[in-house]
Design an enzyme around this catalytic site. Sequence first.
Site, short mmCIF file in Angstrom:
data_model
loop_
_atom_site.label_atom_id
_atom_site.label_comp_id
_atom_site.label_asym_id
_atom_site.label_seq_id
_atom_site.Cartn_x
_atom_site.Cartn_y
_atom_site.Cartn_z
N CYS A 4 0.83 -1.21 0.00
CA CYS A 4 0.00 0.00 0.00
C CYS A 4 0.87 1.26 0.00
O CYS A 4 1.69 1.46 0.89
CB CYS A 4 -0.92 -0.01 1.21
SG CYS A 4 -1.83 1.52 1.42
N HIS A 99 -8.55 7.82 3.33
CA HIS A 99 -7.94 9.14 3.49
C HIS A 99 -9.01 10.22 3.41
O HIS A 99 -9.98 10.09 2.68
CB HIS A 99 -6.84 9.39 2.45
CG HIS A 99 -7.25 9.09 1.04
ND1 HIS A 99 -7.29 7.81 0.54
CD2 HIS A 99 -7.63 9.91 0.03
CE1 HIS A 99 -7.68 7.85 -0.73
NE2 HIS A 99 -7.91 9.11 -1.06
P1 5GP Z 1 -8.64 9.26 -4.08
O1 5GP Z 1 -9.08 9.40 -5.52
O2 5GP Z 1 -8.23 7.84 -3.77
O3 5GP Z 1 -9.65 9.81 -3.10
O4 5GP Z 1 -7.39 10.21 -3.92
C1 5GP Z 1 -6.07 9.76 -3.95
C2 5GP Z 1 -5.19 10.98 -3.89
O5 5GP Z 1 -3.88 10.57 -3.59
C3 5GP Z 1 -5.12 11.77 -5.21
O6 5GP Z 1 -5.54 13.12 -4.98
C4 5GP Z 1 -3.65 11.68 -5.60
O7 5GP Z 1 -3.15 12.87 -6.18
C5 5GP Z 1 -2.97 11.36 -4.29
N1 5GP Z 1 -1.76 10.58 -4.40
C6 5GP Z 1 -1.61 9.43 -5.10
N2 5GP Z 1 -0.36 8.96 -4.98
C7 5GP Z 1 0.29 9.84 -4.17
C8 5GP Z 1 1.64 9.88 -3.67
O8 5GP Z 1 2.49 9.03 -3.94
N3 5GP Z 1 1.95 10.93 -2.86
C9 5GP Z 1 1.04 11.89 -2.54
N4 5GP Z 1 1.46 12.89 -1.74
N5 5GP Z 1 -0.23 11.87 -2.99
C10 5GP Z 1 -0.60 10.86 -3.80
ZN ZN Z 2 -2.28 1.26 3.61
#
Ligand code: 5GP
Ligand code: ZN
Length: 116
Positions: A4, A99
Amino acid sequence: MVACIFCKIAAGEIPSKKIYEDEDMFAFHDINPVRPVHFLLIPKRHVGSLYDVDASYQAVLGKMMIKAGDLARKQGLNDGFRTIVNTGKIGGQEVYHLHIHVMGGPEPVGPMVYRV
Ligand code: 5GP
Ligand code: ZN
């Protein structure tokens, strides 16, 4: 969960722009911000999504909700901010470690969701 990406970020194995950490949670700037301030708040103990939580996450999720406003204030979001928790395919979740998105800036974030 070893594979993860957010577990690795919380463990410091993948670098991030950290804004807060304690024994239960970790907060860091989103790598692809959609507003001038956009950070993520995660529990350190892995759970995939809001669909997967059970009562054992009650305390940490409560702490995260309280910490969200405190961190937003410290990021200068004094006129408000948007919090989003995407869940599953329909919710548009991309990373399956629960998150809270916190986002804001000088302009209103806009409508909550678009009518379909
Ligand atoms: P979700 O669509 O799952 O709610 O949002 C995932 C978020 O994680 C996205 O806004 C994406 O830009 C962010 N994200 C994905 N991979 C990384 C990473 O490696 N580092 C950081 N800081 N943010 C990430
Ligand atoms: Zn995790």
